[in-house]
Design an enzyme around this catalytic site. Sequence first.
Site, PDB file in Angstrom:
ATOM      1  N   GLY A  10       0.833  -1.193   0.000  1.00  0.00           N
ATOM      2  CA  GLY A  10       0.000   0.000   0.000  1.00  0.00           C
ATOM      3  C   GLY A  10       0.868   1.243   0.000  1.00  0.00           C
ATOM      4  N   GLY A  12      -0.159   4.494   0.033  1.00  0.00           N
ATOM      5  CA  GLY A  12      -0.883   5.704   0.411  1.00  0.00           C
ATOM      6  C   GLY A  12      -0.161   6.505   1.475  1.00  0.00           C
ATOM      7  N   HIS A 176     -10.538  -2.956  17.645  1.00  0.00           N
ATOM      8  CA  HIS A 176     -10.167  -1.612  17.195  1.00  0.00           C
ATOM      9  C   HIS A 176     -11.401  -0.951  16.596  1.00  0.00           C
ATOM     10  CE1 HIS A 176      -7.686   1.660  15.919  1.00  0.00           C
ATOM     11  NE2 HIS A 176      -7.809   1.395  14.630  1.00  0.00           N
TER      12      HIS A 176
END
Length: 329
Positions: A10, A12, A176
């Site tokens: 990833g 990002g 979470h």
Amino acid sequence: MKRAKISLIGGGQIGGVLAQLCAQRELGDVVMFDIVEGLPQGKMLDLAEVARIDQFDVDLKGTNSYTDIAGSDIIIVTAGLPRKPGMSRDDLLGINSKIMKQVAEGIKEHAPEAFVIIISNPLDAMVTLCQKVTGFPAERVIGQAGVLDSNRFCSFIAWELGVSVRDVNAMVLGGHGDTMVPIVRYANVNGIPVMEQLIRKYGDKAKAEEVMAAMVERTKMAGGEVVKLLGNGSAFYSPASSAVAMAEAILRDQKRVLPVCALLKGEFGVENYYIGVPCVLGAGGVENIIEFELNEEEQAMFDNSVNAVKKLIDELPTILPEMADILKG
């Protein structure tokens, strides 16, 4: 001595900070994978060009091919859709579970010996899915959540008491999400109970409990607070730093006690579900799960959080029917 290899799935915002932190701390050579052509290559080239300024010597590579993660010692997964204003972490389940399945298949094929740290949301479900798809031992597949949530709780306490956050110790357990469980009873400033300090500050137990309740609620909603302020995207500095702390504990065999999303096998009364609990992280990954007594109120909140996680996990076979047998196994 051969440097460790860290792969980031990833490219990002979180992936970019992860790469920077891993490079600056010289934890190992870093590979960033993303499906968007040019994105990981550009980010890693940009980072590589400040190596002299930041004084690090590691190899950095951006790629669009899973073959480049071969030989990874640790893989940190951030792939998936980030939250937007008004979205809960759970809202991402349908989209991100399909992405995680592809990611886990790539990891299984190309880096079968790696430790895997998941950041993608909804965290508890994504860790479960990754472990089921890869088939890796549970101690090698863990989720980053408790480190972040606990440090947010510590920050709010430090700001309230006007002390250094370095001296605050507090832990958040459970899933979470909105049902996470900040453990107020053990929160302390270098061993001094936080509640005692709040009572001294306000001279009133009821007021102290009100202030603590507000900090607990802010901790639960901290991610959403950042999302709302950003307007487009979600937190990236704090989850990246938290995941790097976990990676460093494993790579450097630090035996740190950190709250992570780990597979429980009877601990805290939970069987075969990934839940946030304190663990010893070292060269073996999750080397030990540290249990402690919860009082009646804490246990009720913890059970509620576990039930919320179970509800998410139970939805996975519907989203990924081709994996129903594996997920239920």
